[in-house]
Design a protein around this motif. Sequence first.
Motif, PDB file in Angstrom:
ATOM      1  N   ARG A   1       0.810  -1.214   0.000  1.00  0.00           N
ATOM      2  CA  ARG A   1       0.000   0.000   0.000  1.00  0.00           C
ATOM      3  C   ARG A   1       0.854   1.280   0.000  1.00  0.00           C
ATOM      4  O   ARG A   1       0.317   2.362   0.040  1.00  0.00           O
ATOM      5  CB  ARG A   1      -0.929   0.004   1.222  1.00  0.00           C
TER       6      ARG A   1
ATOM      7  N   SER B   1       3.904   3.584  -1.836  1.00  0.00           N
ATOM      8  CA  SER B   1       4.619   3.782  -3.095  1.00  0.00           C
ATOM      9  C   SER B   1       4.973   5.248  -3.229  1.00  0.00           C
ATOM     10  O   SER B   1       4.674   6.080  -2.370  1.00  0.00           O
ATOM     11  CB  SER B   1       3.753   3.345  -4.265  1.00  0.00           C
TER      12      SER B   1
ATOM     13  N   ARG C   1       2.505   4.599  -8.856  1.00  0.00           N
ATOM     14  CA  ARG C   1       2.159   3.458  -7.998  1.00  0.00           C
ATOM     15  C   ARG C   1       3.015   2.242  -8.290  1.00  0.00           C
ATOM     16  O   ARG C   1       3.095   1.332  -7.459  1.00  0.00           O
ATOM     17  CB  ARG C   1       0.678   3.100  -8.214  1.00  0.00           C
TER      18      ARG C   1
ATOM     19  N   GLY D   1       7.228   0.945  -5.791  1.00  0.00           N
ATOM     20  CA  GLY D   1       7.008   0.626  -4.393  1.00  0.00           C
ATOM     21  C   GLY D   1       8.292   0.611  -3.594  1.00  0.00           C
ATOM     22  O   GLY D   1       9.397   0.797  -4.118  1.00  0.00           O
TER      23      GLY D   1
ATOM     24  N   GLU E   1      -1.984   3.654  -0.338  1.00  0.00           N
ATOM     25  CA  GLU E   1      -3.334   3.336  -0.834  1.00  0.00           C
ATOM     26  C   GLU E   1      -4.268   3.215   0.363  1.00  0.00           C
ATOM     27  O   GLU E   1      -4.081   2.334   1.222  1.00  0.00           O
ATOM     28  CB  GLU E   1      -3.320   2.040  -1.622  1.00  0.00           C
TER      29      GLU E   1
ATOM     30  N   GLU F   1      -5.151   8.457  -9.401  1.00  0.00           N
ATOM     31  CA  GLU F   1      -4.290   7.477 -10.062  1.00  0.00           C
ATOM     32  C   GLU F   1      -3.857   7.986 -11.432  1.00  0.00           C
ATOM     33  O   GLU F   1      -2.743   7.755 -11.880  1.00  0.00           O
ATOM     34  CB  GLU F   1      -5.017   6.160 -10.184  1.00  0.00           C
TER      35      GLU F   1
END
Length: 774
Positions: A620, A622, A626, A629, A667, A747
Amino acid sequence: MSPVADFLIGVLVVCLLASGRCADLPTGTFGVDCLDRYFRLGFDTTFTGEDVRFEAVDDTGVHPITEQYAAECGYSVNVRPHLGFAELRASYFSCTALNEDDETFTFSFNMIVTQDGVEETYDVNKTCTLALPWSSRELNCEVNYMELTMRKDVHFPGTKGAHWTSAVDNVYGLAHDDWQVLFQKGDQQFSPITLSTAEENGYTISMTRGRYVFRMPYGQPDSTVTLVDGVTVDTVHATLFTRKGWTVLVVDLLAACPMSDGFYNDSSLVWLNPLETGETDQQSQRLRIGANGQLLEPVEAAARGYNMEVFGSQVQVTIPFDAVGGYKKSFVQHNIYSEYYLFNMYFENQFIDVNQMDTRLRQYRPLVSPLLSWPKICINQTVLSEHTFTVYIGVFAEDVQLTALMLTGREYIGDVMNANISEVFHPNFTHGYTLGMRFNHPIVPMELSEEGILQYTLDMNFTLSIMPAMVESFYHHATVVAVFKDVFPPIFEAHCYEKGISFKLDLGPFAYLWAVYAGPYPLTEVFAMEQGYHLINTSEGQILNVPLFSTGYIYKNIGMKTFEATFEILVRGLKSLKVKGTTVKTCQFATTELIVCSPKGHVTIVANMSAIPSAGDPYRISLLNRTCGAKESDKSSALFTFGVQTCGTKVKLTNDFVVYENEVVFEPKILTEKGPPRLAMEAPERITVQCAYHLSGLYRLFQLHKFVSDYAGVGSIRHDPHFVQQKMAFDGNDPAAAPLLNVSIAEEIMADKPTKYSKVVYFLKDLVTARFHP
């Protein structure tokens, strides 16, 4: 003062009496003195010129002082143009002196100087008072005449030899009321003559209030020349007589003067003199010597280096070449420096004869050396530990002056550019010069070999001139070398401490040979302060404390728990700037939170995630993109590595920097209970990371479109509150229904998809592209 300086005392008196014309001559040209038994006028022919003559002045008129007149009337003129020295001496009983009771004497002269064809006359007047009482009998042996004076109450001596008895027998039958004089030459007696006839023959016989005066030149027909202890002696024997009624007054006049001019022996002037010069049964009571008409006590004479010894019936006087009281004159021929040395010796022999008559015999003799060539003495007085060249050159007479100096091909004179030139004076009126120059002076060539041999070389060329005309000059070239061994670049002692690395440098005596660099930058106090270094100067050297994350560190093996930091100190040659030594220190530190911006555009971050609830879930967490990470993460931190042109990194421009910025994002959880799905508000903090690179180091980026920086970037991590108040439901019906973020738009922005929110990003990209292609 030198003899010439002695002569120049009293210049004010001369000028005041010189009809106002003395001002035309340089100050210090003349000097007048009243000495024990005569008057002296000294002058410097350098200023007056060699064409100088004198006239004696009295009530009867003006009398040119010719060679004959001088010897008969008690004057001595000593002109030595090659020495720049001249003087006039006049006996207190000289012909034109005004005598008051044998105590006060007044002199008047004309000095005629011819310069450039123009003749000028200067009146010189002086009154002298007797400082030392007269002895019963005094004999003055001048360079050109003999002068005998006696008290008038000294007539017929009690004991004399056969010659005296014979003379007395003759004068009794010849005496009359007028004064007559009878000369004897050995066993031969001449007929008596009148005083006027004697005067015509070159003799002066006169009577003052209290004394008889008998004077004559050397080499008279009536004189006897004999050799006494190897020294020529000129003797004149005369009997002065007159009849007063039934009484015949008889005065014995005996004058005998040695004619020794002395000689030069090795490094001294030597003068020999017999103690007995025609007198019988004479007992010397006191011998004294001096210079320039002034007698000295034995202690002072010895302090000046004058030496007087008696060998049997002979006295020997030795004067060192450069003794105080003498006068030197310099000459140059074919760059060879030579000197004359003149010493005006004054000698006195006080004695008592068989009749207990006290006599003073005084002799004035100029002793002159031959022209002597002297090597110029150049002494290297350099002391290596002082790191300064010290060179002495000498010894020169007063008339020699340093007029130019070349050092390694550059001209200096005086105290210029730390070339400290000082004049050194010696007690014998000679002098020299001392040159001082630091080894690290810019003009001094330096060589340092790989074997640690350090050599400094100073090349000197002295120009010295004979003053005051500076027509003659001579030169002396010398080279001095200073060599040190085991001279190597300094090495820093380094150790780790909790918040950085510390370096200690012992500067040592050769610190000026090196320049210390921190990376590409010279380590100065200003630079250290700008970079946040702590530079401490001590008496022993320098201490440099470099805190972590300062400019110049290289970081490796960065992990969640520890990382390594390396700092390098460079030692460069001060002139060549070539690296001569390095000190590299690597230390391991505990990882808390850090950012490293490498010159190749790689960014490594260890971010503190303890304030983010989802930090423990690596899937979750990053960057803005995205797909980027964390390489490692736990509940407290996360490790990221990315390039400045990847992972959604944004670009900002300032006047001096290009700033690359990214964020550590996460996230949020999707909530599905009791209603449609929505994002939970879990962002109490935002982590912004930046790397700033100076534009001056990014020229390759602009030319090659490839990120390469000359220097590492400056990184920063910023934790900011990130309460997103945008209220937008997934169905878009009620924007204020819940504090939710439109995930799809976020996003898209993070994925660099074109949306209305990404215009600023593309604008920055276009701007950067424009800067890349000027």
